[in-house]
Scaffold this motif. Sequence first.
Motif, PDB file in Angstrom:
ATOM      1  N   GLU A 109       0.832  -1.205   0.000  1.00 29.80           N
ATOM      2  CA  GLU A 109       0.000   0.000   0.000  1.00 29.80           C
ATOM      3  C   GLU A 109       0.866   1.253   0.000  1.00 29.80           C
ATOM      4  O   GLU A 109       0.543   2.245  -0.660  1.00 29.80           O
ATOM      5  CB  GLU A 109      -0.938  -0.005   1.206  1.00 29.80           C
ATOM      6  CG  GLU A 109      -2.051  -1.045   1.095  1.00 29.80           C
ATOM      7  CD  GLU A 109      -2.911  -1.134   2.348  1.00 29.80           C
ATOM      8  OE1 GLU A 109      -2.464  -0.653   3.402  1.00 29.80           O
ATOM      9  OE2 GLU A 109      -4.012  -1.697   2.273  1.00 29.80           O
ATOM     10  N   TYR A 110       1.969   1.200   0.749  1.00 32.36           N
ATOM     11  CA  TYR A 110       2.884   2.337   0.755  1.00 32.36           C
ATOM     12  C   TYR A 110       3.524   2.532  -0.614  1.00 32.36           C
ATOM     13  O   TYR A 110       3.630   3.647  -1.117  1.00 32.36           O
ATOM     14  CB  TYR A 110       3.980   2.139   1.807  1.00 32.36           C
ATOM     15  CG  TYR A 110       3.620   2.659   3.171  1.00 32.36           C
ATOM     16  CD1 TYR A 110       3.483   4.027   3.401  1.00 32.36           C
ATOM     17  CD2 TYR A 110       3.408   1.796   4.238  1.00 32.36           C
ATOM     18  CE1 TYR A 110       3.147   4.513   4.656  1.00 32.36           C
ATOM     19  CE2 TYR A 110       3.078   2.269   5.495  1.00 32.36           C
ATOM     20  CZ  TYR A 110       2.949   3.634   5.691  1.00 32.36           C
ATOM     21  OH  TYR A 110       2.612   4.111   6.931  1.00 32.36           O
ATOM     22  N   SER A 111       3.968   1.428  -1.227  1.00 34.46           N
ATOM     23  CA  SER A 111       4.701   1.552  -2.488  1.00 34.46           C
ATOM     24  C   SER A 111       3.799   1.978  -3.641  1.00 34.46           C
ATOM     25  O   SER A 111       4.224   2.700  -4.543  1.00 34.46           O
ATOM     26  CB  SER A 111       5.394   0.224  -2.829  1.00 34.46           C
ATOM     27  OG  SER A 111       4.439  -0.783  -3.095  1.00 34.46           O
ATOM     28  N   LYS A 112       2.536   1.551  -3.600  1.00 32.51           N
ATOM     29  CA  LYS A 112       1.611   1.874  -4.695  1.00 32.51           C
ATOM     30  C   LYS A 112       0.631   2.977  -4.330  1.00 32.51           C
ATOM     31  O   LYS A 112      -0.229   3.329  -5.137  1.00 32.51           O
ATOM     32  CB  LYS A 112       0.872   0.614  -5.129  1.00 32.51           C
ATOM     33  CG  LYS A 112       1.815  -0.441  -5.707  1.00 32.51           C
ATOM     34  CD  LYS A 112       1.050  -1.603  -6.285  1.00 32.51           C
ATOM     35  CE  LYS A 112       2.017  -2.602  -6.933  1.00 32.51           C
ATOM     36  NZ  LYS A 112       1.320  -3.778  -7.478  1.00 32.51           N
TER      37      LYS A 112
ATOM     38  N   GLU B  79       6.449   6.659  -1.757  1.00 33.23           N
ATOM     39  CA  GLU B  79       6.149   8.077  -1.832  1.00 33.23           C
ATOM     40  C   GLU B  79       7.187   8.884  -1.050  1.00 33.23           C
ATOM     41  O   GLU B  79       7.516   8.575   0.088  1.00 33.23           O
ATOM     42  CB  GLU B  79       4.759   8.365  -1.251  1.00 33.23           C
ATOM     43  CG  GLU B  79       4.359   9.824  -1.385  1.00 33.23           C
ATOM     44  CD  GLU B  79       2.987  10.093  -0.801  1.00 33.23           C
ATOM     45  OE1 GLU B  79       2.353  11.047  -1.268  1.00 33.23           O
ATOM     46  OE2 GLU B  79       2.568   9.357   0.101  1.00 33.23           O
ATOM     47  N   GLY B  80       7.726   9.917  -1.673  1.00 33.87           N
ATOM     48  CA  GLY B  80       8.723  10.753  -1.012  1.00 33.87           C
ATOM     49  C   GLY B  80      10.143  10.309  -1.263  1.00 33.87           C
ATOM     50  O   GLY B  80      11.092  10.977  -0.876  1.00 33.87           O
ATOM     51  N   TYR B  81      10.316   9.141  -1.912  1.00 32.45           N
ATOM     52  CA  TYR B  81      11.652   8.616  -2.153  1.00 32.45           C
ATOM     53  C   TYR B  81      11.789   8.295  -3.651  1.00 32.45           C
ATOM     54  O   TYR B  81      11.267   7.300  -4.120  1.00 32.45           O
ATOM     55  CB  TYR B  81      11.892   7.355  -1.326  1.00 32.45           C
ATOM     56  CG  TYR B  81      11.619   7.561   0.141  1.00 32.45           C
ATOM     57  CD1 TYR B  81      12.507   8.267   0.934  1.00 32.45           C
ATOM     58  CD2 TYR B  81      10.457   7.061   0.720  1.00 32.45           C
ATOM     59  CE1 TYR B  81      12.254   8.470   2.284  1.00 32.45           C
ATOM     60  CE2 TYR B  81      10.198   7.257   2.073  1.00 32.45           C
ATOM     61  CZ  TYR B  81      11.105   7.963   2.848  1.00 32.45           C
ATOM     62  OH  TYR B  81      10.856   8.163   4.163  1.00 32.45           O
ATOM     63  N   ASP B  82      12.480   9.139  -4.382  1.00 26.18           N
ATOM     64  CA  ASP B  82      12.630   8.964  -5.828  1.00 26.18           C
ATOM     65  C   ASP B  82      14.041   8.469  -6.120  1.00 26.18           C
ATOM     66  O   ASP B  82      15.012   9.215  -6.032  1.00 26.18           O
ATOM     67  CB  ASP B  82      12.380  10.300  -6.540  1.00 26.18           C
ATOM     68  CG  ASP B  82      12.345  10.130  -8.051  1.00 26.18           C
ATOM     69  OD1 ASP B  82      12.649   9.021  -8.529  1.00 26.18           O
ATOM     70  OD2 ASP B  82      12.024  11.111  -8.746  1.00 26.18           O
ATOM     71  N   LEU B  83      14.159   7.177  -6.463  1.00 26.21           N
ATOM     72  CA  LEU B  83      15.469   6.573  -6.691  1.00 26.21           C
ATOM     73  C   LEU B  83      16.225   7.251  -7.827  1.00 26.21           C
ATOM     74  O   LEU B  83      17.450   7.250  -7.858  1.00 26.21           O
ATOM     75  CB  LEU B  83      15.293   5.078  -6.985  1.00 26.21           C
ATOM     76  CG  LEU B  83      16.570   4.242  -7.092  1.00 26.21           C
ATOM     77  CD1 LEU B  83      17.399   4.366  -5.827  1.00 26.21           C
ATOM     78  CD2 LEU B  83      16.228   2.790  -7.361  1.00 26.21           C
TER      79      LEU B  83
END
Length: 394
Positions: A242-245, A336-340
Amino acid sequence: MRQFTNEEIKKYLEDTNENVIPLQEVLGKCFICGIPLDQLELPEGPENQVVCLKDRSYFVESFDSYENAESELEFEPELLKKDESGLIPGEIILLAWCSGKNTKKRIPNYFYSSYAVDVATSIDKLLNKNFLEYGNYHEQLNALTVPQLSELLKHNKIKSKGIKKELVQRLLDNDIHLSNIPEVFKLTDEGEKILEYNEHIVSAHKDKYFPVYMATRYRKSFQYPIRFEELKLGVLDILIEEYSKKKWLFPLSFSLSECLEVKGHHLEFYYKNYEQALVYYLLLIIINLYDVTRKIRFGVTRVDYSDIDRLITVGNIDKKKFDYLFDRALGLFDFEGYDLELIFLDEIDDLRETICNIDYIKTQGYIEKYISGDFYIEHSPVKHYMLISDIKKY
């Protein structure tokens, strides 16, 4: 001047340990200024266990806030919802707790403070619904402690040494019937069925890493029966997904960091799967360092390497295997909040070496290279973590 009792301070310490910070990290120090208490002038009351004389007035204010917060307790909705049997989760936990206990046993405060249970009313409900009953004389004796049984045997001039089973049998063999010992609670067959069906609730209560409301919230997502360990991992997978999507319909009570930490702990200690556990601990520490370098967090950030160091050792994980697991962790890095895409290749290599070597000097160099702003690092070799403080925002 506000006077404290030993019970108030004891309760405050228990609440601090359960809800704020592990007591081993603060005991022996002033809870306000952090200086060891044996180096300070202390107040006269029992509060001298937690505060110095200089900071006592501030402690009184904070204690009043703590008491007010306790009087306005808020509970997750799952903890207040009755099941088909008419019980809320806390009453199911109470049912398990009562089994084999004598009626004079002190009942823990957490039933009210953590589970919204009015114990006296709920015990009457469990008795009236025939989930709980009173045991026979043999069971009453079994509920006594060994010292209590020994004292009873001595009083009746009977041999008082031995294990509990032997002491109980001696009282029965000598036909000693005591009328002044307390009643004892016993589960009925229906009560046993209730606990069997709700094993996930009782197990979650015993698990300090995974709250009861989470086990209750997601229980119907899994086919019955299911072992608690499998339920716990399944729920963590749902939350991480749920966090990742970004699919959740309401704010999640369990943070992403908590999900990663609990899953890593569970894989390590329940399944002894050190490599898979390391993937989640790596992901957690990558996010922590990423937060620092991107200035997402403000204030004090703790970067804790102890789990990484322990798993590399107990799992006998070499550099080649570490690099493979590190890449797997990066493959999960999509929240969310972490853009690789903002992490350059040279930064990833620096990050990999920094974590693998558990080297605080390299960590400082890594942060100095990828962050601008005033900060300092305080490293504690004993506690195996460092504090990165005074980080500026954009």
